[in-house]
Write a protein that holds these residues in place. Structure first.
Motif, PDB file in Angstrom:
ATOM      1  N   SER A  62       0.816  -1.218   0.000  1.00  0.00           N
ATOM      2  CA  SER A  62       0.000   0.000   0.000  1.00  0.00           C
ATOM      3  C   SER A  62       0.849   1.267   0.000  1.00  0.00           C
ATOM      4  CB  SER A  62      -0.938   0.007   1.219  1.00  0.00           C
ATOM      5  OG  SER A  62      -1.832  -1.089   1.173  1.00  0.00           O
ATOM      6  N   SER A  63       2.170   1.104  -0.054  1.00  0.00           N
ATOM      7  CA  SER A  63       3.103   2.242  -0.143  1.00  0.00           C
ATOM      8  C   SER A  63       2.917   3.249   0.979  1.00  0.00           C
ATOM      9  CB  SER A  63       2.961   2.944  -1.505  1.00  0.00           C
ATOM     10  OG  SER A  63       3.278   2.062  -2.553  1.00  0.00           O
ATOM     11  N   ARG A  64       2.654   2.737   2.179  1.00  0.00           N
ATOM     12  CA  ARG A  64       2.523   3.588   3.356  1.00  0.00           C
ATOM     13  C   ARG A  64       3.820   3.590   4.146  1.00  0.00           C
ATOM     14  NH1 ARG A  64      -2.399   3.960   6.049  1.00  0.00           N
ATOM     15  NH2 ARG A  64      -1.162   4.947   7.706  1.00  0.00           N
ATOM     16  N   GLY A  65       3.868   4.457   5.174  1.00  0.00           N
ATOM     17  CA  GLY A  65       4.921   4.401   6.166  1.00  0.00           C
ATOM     18  C   GLY A  65       4.347   3.796   7.430  1.00  0.00           C
ATOM     19  N   GLY A  66       5.104   3.857   8.520  1.00  0.00           N
ATOM     20  CA  GLY A  66       4.604   3.293   9.760  1.00  0.00           C
ATOM     21  C   GLY A  66       5.437   3.696  10.952  1.00  0.00           C
ATOM     22  N   ASN A  71       8.037  -0.571  11.070  1.00  0.00           N
ATOM     23  CA  ASN A  71       9.178  -0.496  10.158  1.00  0.00           C
ATOM     24  C   ASN A  71      10.304  -1.441  10.554  1.00  0.00           C
ATOM     25  OD1 ASN A  71       9.304   1.541   7.838  1.00  0.00           O
ATOM     26  ND2 ASN A  71       8.289   2.753   9.411  1.00  0.00           N
ATOM     27  N   ASN A  72      10.690  -1.412  11.808  1.00  0.00           N
ATOM     28  CA  ASN A  72      11.837  -2.219  12.226  1.00  0.00           C
ATOM     29  C   ASN A  72      11.496  -3.700  12.365  1.00  0.00           C
ATOM     30  OD1 ASN A  72      14.090  -0.411  12.371  1.00  0.00           O
ATOM     31  ND2 ASN A  72      13.077   0.598  14.094  1.00  0.00           N
ATOM     32  N   TYR A  73      10.233  -4.011  12.639  1.00  0.00           N
ATOM     33  CA  TYR A  73       9.814  -5.413  12.649  1.00  0.00           C
ATOM     34  C   TYR A  73       9.883  -5.983  11.234  1.00  0.00           C
ATOM     35  CZ  TYR A  73       6.959  -9.516  13.896  1.00  0.00           C
ATOM     36  OH  TYR A  73       6.488 -10.786  14.115  1.00  0.00           O
ATOM     37  N   LEU A  74       9.396  -5.208  10.264  1.00  0.00           N
ATOM     38  CA  LEU A  74       9.485  -5.622   8.866  1.00  0.00           C
ATOM     39  C   LEU A  74      10.941  -5.733   8.425  1.00  0.00           C
ATOM     40  CD1 LEU A  74       8.229  -6.116   6.026  1.00  0.00           C
ATOM     41  CD2 LEU A  74       8.316  -3.627   5.694  1.00  0.00           C
ATOM     42  N   PHE A  75      11.759  -4.762   8.804  1.00  0.00           N
ATOM     43  CA  PHE A  75      13.160  -4.767   8.389  1.00  0.00           C
ATOM     44  C   PHE A  75      13.900  -5.970   8.969  1.00  0.00           C
ATOM     45  CE2 PHE A  75      17.574  -3.026   8.389  1.00  0.00           C
ATOM     46  CZ  PHE A  75      17.673  -2.805   7.026  1.00  0.00           C
ATOM     47  N   GLY A  76      13.600  -6.317  10.210  1.00  0.00           N
ATOM     48  CA  GLY A  76      14.217  -7.493  10.810  1.00  0.00           C
ATOM     49  C   GLY A  76      13.854  -8.763  10.063  1.00  0.00           C
ATOM     50  N   ALA A 121      20.738  -1.488  13.714  1.00  0.00           N
ATOM     51  CA  ALA A 121      19.938  -1.077  12.560  1.00  0.00           C
ATOM     52  C   ALA A 121      18.626  -0.491  13.067  1.00  0.00           C
ATOM     53  CB  ALA A 121      19.677  -2.270  11.643  1.00  0.00           C
ATOM     54  N   ASP A 122      18.355   0.744  12.683  1.00  0.00           N
ATOM     55  CA  ASP A 122      17.125   1.425  13.094  1.00  0.00           C
ATOM     56  C   ASP A 122      16.635   2.252  11.910  1.00  0.00           C
ATOM     57  OD1 ASP A 122      15.055   2.826  14.202  1.00  0.00           O
ATOM     58  OD2 ASP A 122      16.208   3.735  15.821  1.00  0.00           O
ATOM     59  N   VAL A 123      15.643   1.745  11.201  1.00  0.00           N
ATOM     60  CA  VAL A 123      15.176   2.415   9.990  1.00  0.00           C
ATOM     61  C   VAL A 123      13.993   3.343  10.244  1.00  0.00           C
ATOM     62  CG1 VAL A 123      15.996   0.588   8.457  1.00  0.00           C
ATOM     63  CG2 VAL A 123      13.686   0.446   9.406  1.00  0.00           C
ATOM     64  N   SER A 124      13.614   3.544  11.522  1.00  0.00           N
ATOM     65  CA  SER A 124      12.398   4.323  11.758  1.00  0.00           C
ATOM     66  C   SER A 124      12.392   5.043  13.100  1.00  0.00           C
ATOM     67  CB  SER A 124      11.163   3.415  11.664  1.00  0.00           C
ATOM     68  OG  SER A 124       9.977   4.171  11.649  1.00  0.00           O
ATOM     69  N   PHE A 125      13.421   5.839  13.365  1.00  0.00           N
ATOM     70  CA  PHE A 125      13.372   6.696  14.547  1.00  0.00           C
ATOM     71  C   PHE A 125      12.686   8.016  14.212  1.00  0.00           C
ATOM     72  CE2 PHE A 125      15.027   9.811  17.595  1.00  0.00           C
ATOM     73  CZ  PHE A 125      14.706   9.176  18.775  1.00  0.00           C
ATOM     74  N   GLY A 126      12.860   8.461  12.978  1.00  0.00           N
ATOM     75  CA  GLY A 126      12.232   9.705  12.565  1.00  0.00           C
ATOM     76  C   GLY A 126      13.007  10.926  13.022  1.00  0.00           C
TER      77      GLY A 126
END
Length: 207
Positions: A62-66, A71-76, A121-126
């Motif tokens: 769906s091309s969303r963010g989160g 994000n990090n659960y998916l990245f893991g 690795a942290d892809v979503s701290f913002g």
């Protein structure tokens, strides 16, 4: 779910068979640049779940963010599917309002081990303290990136991440190994008004 869809979402064109630091850096940076930290769901009353299939549907198809958790659960998951050695970590975010770390682990990150070395690795701290590439888990070493200079420090019972350089200290994160975390729970946040158009980010807090 499949890696090909994820790679297309972030614009990663390989190599797909390498499990090394160069691949980790590339995927980490592309994820940060392609899948944003966003909290629109809580403003729209959407159900937020830690079901991986639902997260994949939201962030990839769906091309969303989160949130960081999504994000990090998916990245893991992506890293494990590729063959990386990954440990999920919970962390506490420094709150400048109370001048202390949050009381509970409310931020999710990943630790990746490559050739005997560990990387965060942290892809979503913002906000302005988002790392573009993974940080080597070594105490006291300055690690320059586009957003500033980052430093991890071993405090004995916790590690502390600080951003230095452009400002003396912009944000701090302490993290410990997260144990017994359930990935199947969801949280619903009913909106007080339909999908607010303006969002306010509070520096030093993850949510």
């Amino acid at each position: 779910m499949n890696l090909e869809e994820y790679f297309q979402r972030i614009g990663f064109d390989g190599p797909f068979d390498r499990v090394d630091l160069a691949a980790l850096r590339s995927i980490h940076k592309l994820h940060v640049m392609s899948i944003p930290f966003e909290n629109l769901s809580i403003h729209c009353g959407e159900w937020i779940t830690m079901d991986l299939e639902a997260i994949f549907q939201k962030l990839v198809r769906s091309s969303r963010g989160g949130w960081c958790l999504e994000n990090n659960y998916l990245f893991g998951w992506v890293l494990r599917e590729m063959g990386f050695s990954v440990t999920m970590l919970g962390s506490r975010v420094f709150n400048s309002v109370i001048n202390d770390f949050a009381p509970g682990e409310e931020h999710l990150i990943n630790m990746v081990e490559i050739d005997g070395k560990a990387y965060i690795a942290d892809v979503s701290f913002g906000v302005s303290s988002q790392i573009r590439e993974p940080l080597e888990l070594i105490s006291g070493k300055d690690q320059p990136q586009a957003a500033g200079v980052f430093r991890l420090t071993d405090k004995g019972d916790i590690w502390v991440l600080e951003k230095t350089g452009r400002k003396p200290v912009e944000s701090r994160v302490g993290f410990i190994v997260l144990r017994g975390w359930s990935a199947g729970e969801g949280v619903s946040h009913p909106p007080t008004e339909p999908c607010r158009r303006s969002l306010k980010l509070i520096k030093g807090m993850s949510w």
